[in-house]
Design an enzyme around this catalytic site. Structure first.
Site: not given
Length: 212
Positions: A138-140
């Site tokens: 996922a993001h980050d």
């Protein structure tokens, strides 16, 4: 098409060779292996020498880049070989054409990302990371150097996995998880809290029970 030499010649190298050539960017031309005689043919390709010969053979123009095809059983060895050669010989990064990469993603050198993987926005993938297919990051997120991710892994946002970690198949991470360096997470685990001490971890749900 770039000429690629693999460090290691066993079954793991065969997997990497297949995906590397499927990308259309690389043609594997041989292997470096300390346990095979130079000139020996493995899957119709030659042993080019031992690990200590890599820099010399690169300068002779035998290949354009290398990739470390050593498995996850010895992370210290993977890290040692990578650091010994890095900066002297180019490392290839092999990414399947089916991989989806978000915005502002940073991917290091010597990285393998398998089929149907998704890398979310603003994620950082370190050097010498191996990531099997059907994985969603996922993001980050941040994946540390020399870490090995088996297939079908899912992370939520803002996860950080340390260096030299092994993550087994079908592991799921909750959001804001931190994993310290040198952690081994067994198959099928659900990681709902951070791991702050190195070691091997296995979820009780992975135990096999006879029901009849």
């Amino acid at each position: 098409m770039k000429r690629l030499a693999l460090i290691g010649s066993k079954d793991f190298a065969e997997q990497i060779q297949i995906l590397a050539e499927e990308t259309g960017e690389y043609k594997v031309v041989g292997y470096f292996d300390d346990f095979e005689k130079k000139g020996t043919l493995i899957r119709s390709l030659p042993i080019l020498g031992k690990i200590e010969d890599i820099e010399t053979e690169y300068r002779r123009g035998k290949f354009d880049s290398v990739f470390l095809a050593a498995g996850y059983k010895n992370f210290a060895f993977r890290e040692f070989v990578f650091k010994t050669i890095y900066g002297k010989v180019p490392f290839a990064t092999i990414i399947s054409s089916s991989v989806k990469v978000g915005i502002n993603v940073k991917i290091g050198d010597g990285v393998y990302i398998g089929n149907n993987t998704v890398i979310g926005d603003r994620t950082v993938v370190g050097n010498n990371v191996f990531m099997h297919g059907d994985t969603t990051i996922a993001h980050d997120n941040e994946i540390g150097d020399h870490t090995y991710l088996s297939g079908r892994i899912n992370t939520a946002g803002f996860c950080k996995i340390g260096k030299r970690c092994f993550v087994g198949i079908c592991v799921i991470f909750s959001e804001h998880i931190f994993i310290v360096d040198d952690v081994w997470i067994g198959l099928g685990c659900v990681v709902a809290k951070s791991i702050k001490e190195p070691g091997k971890y296995m979820s009780p749900s992975a135990k096999l029970y006879k029901i009849e």
